[in-house]
Design a protein around this motif. Structure first.
Motif, PDB file in Angstrom:
ATOM      1  N   ALA A  13     -11.605  -6.763   3.469  1.00 42.50           N
ATOM      2  CA  ALA A  13     -11.688  -5.329   3.142  1.00 42.50           C
ATOM      3  C   ALA A  13     -10.320  -4.798   2.729  1.00 42.50           C
ATOM      4  O   ALA A  13     -10.209  -4.023   1.770  1.00 42.50           O
ATOM      5  CB  ALA A  13     -12.233  -4.548   4.336  1.00 42.50           C
ATOM      6  N   ALA A  14      -9.273  -5.224   3.431  1.00 39.83           N
ATOM      7  CA  ALA A  14      -7.915  -4.796   3.082  1.00 39.83           C
ATOM      8  C   ALA A  14      -7.537  -5.279   1.689  1.00 39.83           C
ATOM      9  O   ALA A  14      -6.953  -4.525   0.900  1.00 39.83           O
ATOM     10  CB  ALA A  14      -6.919  -5.303   4.123  1.00 39.83           C
ATOM     11  N   LEU A  15      -7.871  -6.525   1.358  1.00 38.72           N
ATOM     12  CA  LEU A  15      -7.594  -7.040   0.017  1.00 38.72           C
ATOM     13  C   LEU A  15      -8.303  -6.197  -1.041  1.00 38.72           C
ATOM     14  O   LEU A  15      -7.725  -5.861  -2.082  1.00 38.72           O
ATOM     15  CB  LEU A  15      -8.039  -8.500  -0.110  1.00 38.72           C
ATOM     16  N   MET A  16      -9.565  -5.860  -0.786  1.00 37.21           N
ATOM     17  CA  MET A  16     -10.342  -5.057  -1.743  1.00 37.21           C
ATOM     18  C   MET A  16      -9.688  -3.694  -1.975  1.00 37.21           C
ATOM     19  O   MET A  16      -9.511  -3.269  -3.117  1.00 37.21           O
ATOM     20  CB  MET A  16     -11.778  -4.859  -1.240  1.00 37.21           C
ATOM     21  N   VAL A  17      -9.314  -3.025  -0.887  1.00 35.51           N
ATOM     22  CA  VAL A  17      -8.721  -1.696  -1.012  1.00 35.51           C
ATOM     23  C   VAL A  17      -7.357  -1.777  -1.698  1.00 35.51           C
ATOM     24  O   VAL A  17      -7.042  -0.973  -2.582  1.00 35.51           O
ATOM     25  CB  VAL A  17      -8.614  -1.005   0.366  1.00 35.51           C
ATOM     26  N   LEU A  18      -6.548  -2.755  -1.307  1.00 37.16           N
ATOM     27  CA  LEU A  18      -5.223  -2.884  -1.915  1.00 37.16           C
ATOM     28  C   LEU A  18      -5.305  -3.269  -3.393  1.00 37.16           C
ATOM     29  O   LEU A  18      -4.408  -2.934  -4.171  1.00 37.16           O
ATOM     30  CB  LEU A  18      -4.374  -3.890  -1.143  1.00 37.16           C
ATOM     31  N   SER A  19      -6.358  -3.937  -3.785  1.00 35.04           N
ATOM     32  CA  SER A  19      -6.557  -4.258  -5.190  1.00 35.04           C
ATOM     33  C   SER A  19      -6.880  -3.000  -5.988  1.00 35.04           C
ATOM     34  O   SER A  19      -6.450  -2.845  -7.128  1.00 35.04           O
ATOM     35  CB  SER A  19      -7.678  -5.289  -5.346  1.00 35.04           C
ATOM     36  N   ASP A  20      -7.640  -2.107  -5.384  1.00 36.13           N
ATOM     37  CA  ASP A  20      -8.042  -0.859  -6.049  1.00 36.13           C
ATOM     38  C   ASP A  20      -6.979   0.233  -5.978  1.00 36.13           C
ATOM     39  O   ASP A  20      -6.925   1.105  -6.830  1.00 36.13           O
ATOM     40  CB  ASP A  20      -9.333  -0.312  -5.430  1.00 36.13           C
ATOM     41  N   HIS A  21      -6.163   0.213  -4.925  1.00 35.72           N
ATOM     42  CA  HIS A  21      -5.165   1.265  -4.686  1.00 35.72           C
ATOM     43  C   HIS A  21      -3.803   0.609  -4.521  1.00 35.72           C
ATOM     44  O   HIS A  21      -3.449   0.162  -3.424  1.00 35.72           O
ATOM     45  CB  HIS A  21      -5.514   2.066  -3.427  1.00 35.72           C
ATOM     46  N   LYS A  22      -3.065   0.579  -5.578  1.00 32.72           N
ATOM     47  CA  LYS A  22      -1.755  -0.073  -5.553  1.00 32.72           C
ATOM     48  C   LYS A  22      -0.788   0.720  -4.695  1.00 32.72           C
ATOM     49  O   LYS A  22      -0.766   1.944  -4.742  1.00 32.72           O
ATOM     50  CB  LYS A  22      -1.185  -0.192  -6.976  1.00 32.72           C
ATOM     51  N   ALA A  23      -0.005   0.010  -3.906  1.00 33.04           N
ATOM     52  CA  ALA A  23       1.103   0.597  -3.143  1.00 33.04           C
ATOM     53  C   ALA A  23       0.667   1.772  -2.266  1.00 33.04           C
ATOM     54  O   ALA A  23       1.026   2.917  -2.506  1.00 33.04           O
ATOM     55  CB  ALA A  23       2.239   1.006  -4.079  1.00 33.04           C
ATOM     56  N   ILE A  24      -0.117   1.477  -1.244  1.00 36.57           N
ATOM     57  CA  ILE A  24      -0.485   2.514  -0.276  1.00 36.57           C
ATOM     58  C   ILE A  24       0.137   2.172   1.067  1.00 36.57           C
ATOM     59  O   ILE A  24       0.448   1.028   1.352  1.00 36.57           O
ATOM     60  CB  ILE A  24      -2.019   2.689  -0.145  1.00 36.57           C
ATOM     61  N   ASP A  25       0.296   3.198   1.879  1.00 37.69           N
ATOM     62  CA  ASP A  25       0.918   2.956   3.185  1.00 37.69           C
ATOM     63  C   ASP A  25      -0.104   2.399   4.170  1.00 37.69           C
ATOM     64  O   ASP A  25      -1.314   2.487   3.953  1.00 37.69           O
ATOM     65  CB  ASP A  25       1.580   4.232   3.722  1.00 37.69           C
ATOM     66  N   GLN A  26       0.410   1.829   5.243  1.00 38.52           N
ATOM     67  CA  GLN A  26      -0.424   1.137   6.222  1.00 38.52           C
ATOM     68  C   GLN A  26      -1.419   2.079   6.886  1.00 38.52           C
ATOM     69  O   GLN A  26      -2.567   1.706   7.117  1.00 38.52           O
ATOM     70  CB  GLN A  26       0.499   0.485   7.268  1.00 38.52           C
ATOM     71  N   ALA A  27      -1.010   3.312   7.164  1.00 39.61           N
ATOM     72  CA  ALA A  27      -1.918   4.276   7.797  1.00 39.61           C
ATOM     73  C   ALA A  27      -3.077   4.631   6.863  1.00 39.61           C
ATOM     74  O   ALA A  27      -4.224   4.765   7.305  1.00 39.61           O
ATOM     75  CB  ALA A  27      -1.157   5.533   8.202  1.00 39.61           C
ATOM     76  N   THR A  28      -2.788   4.763   5.585  1.00 34.77           N
ATOM     77  CA  THR A  28      -3.846   5.055   4.612  1.00 34.77           C
ATOM     78  C   THR A  28      -4.815   3.890   4.519  1.00 34.77           C
ATOM     79  O   THR A  28      -6.037   4.081   4.502  1.00 34.77           O
ATOM     80  CB  THR A  28      -3.240   5.366   3.230  1.00 34.77           C
TER      81      THR A  28
END
Length: 173
Positions: A59-74
């Motif tokens: 799930a983290a990989l999916m979100v990070l792929s869609d949202h570049k450079a987000i903070d850990q809390a987000t």
């Protein structure tokens, strides 16, 4: 198929004769069992590929792929994990070189996460496999029943989101 038929017959007999405990009809218990099934299917399929990954890491990989450079809390909010749990997930992903973590240029307290090329390659490899396994997570349901189940599960999850210790917080790009 025989094992499923046998199980279904036993269930029907116990249910209609009143011998089945109410626990087997409670939504909380059924959700717990479905989570066990989902986790087992995901773990078995990814291990068959030689990949050591958990569903929250995927799930983290999916979100990070869609949202570049987000903070850990987000990221934690976007996959509905509490801050303690996301810390462990991120540490394991860093150790596998699936992502990088840097200090935010706008807020020195925030840690910014980004996928590495290795993380993106892994995600690209896993996406079709995870998509294919979804019907195996709900065995015995027709396509129409799966669609209905998903619609109702989404409705319940959205309605009860604020009751969670780690509510889902979706950020729009």
């Amino acid at each position: 198929m025989y094992a499923y038929y046998k199980y279904a017959c036993q269930f029907i007999f116990l249910f209609y004769t009143g011998l089945m405990s109410m626990i087997y009809q409670m939504p909380g218990n059924l959700i717990r069992r479905l989570h066990q099934i989902s986790t087992s299917v995901f773990t078995d399929r990814t291990k068959d590929l030689g990949v050591d990954i958990t569903a929250p890491q995927f799930a983290a990989l999916m979100v990070l792929s869609d949202h570049k450079a987000i903070d850990q809390a987000t990221l934690a909010g976007m996959i509905a994990l509490d801050r303690t749990t996301i810390g462990g997930v991120v540490e394991r992903m860093l150790a596998k070189d699936w992502l990088t973590r840097t200090t935010s240029q706008t807020d020195r307290r925030a840690k910014v996460l980004e996928l590495t090329a290795k993380g993106q390659t892994l995600l690209d490899q896993l996406k079709p496999i995870v998509h294919e396994m979804q019907q195996d997570i709900l065995p015995g349901l027709s396509a129409e029943e799966r669609d209905t189940f998903i619609r109702l599960a989404q409705k319940a999850a959205e309605t009860g989101n604020t009751l969670s210790r780690a509510p889902l917080v979706i950020k729009v790009k």
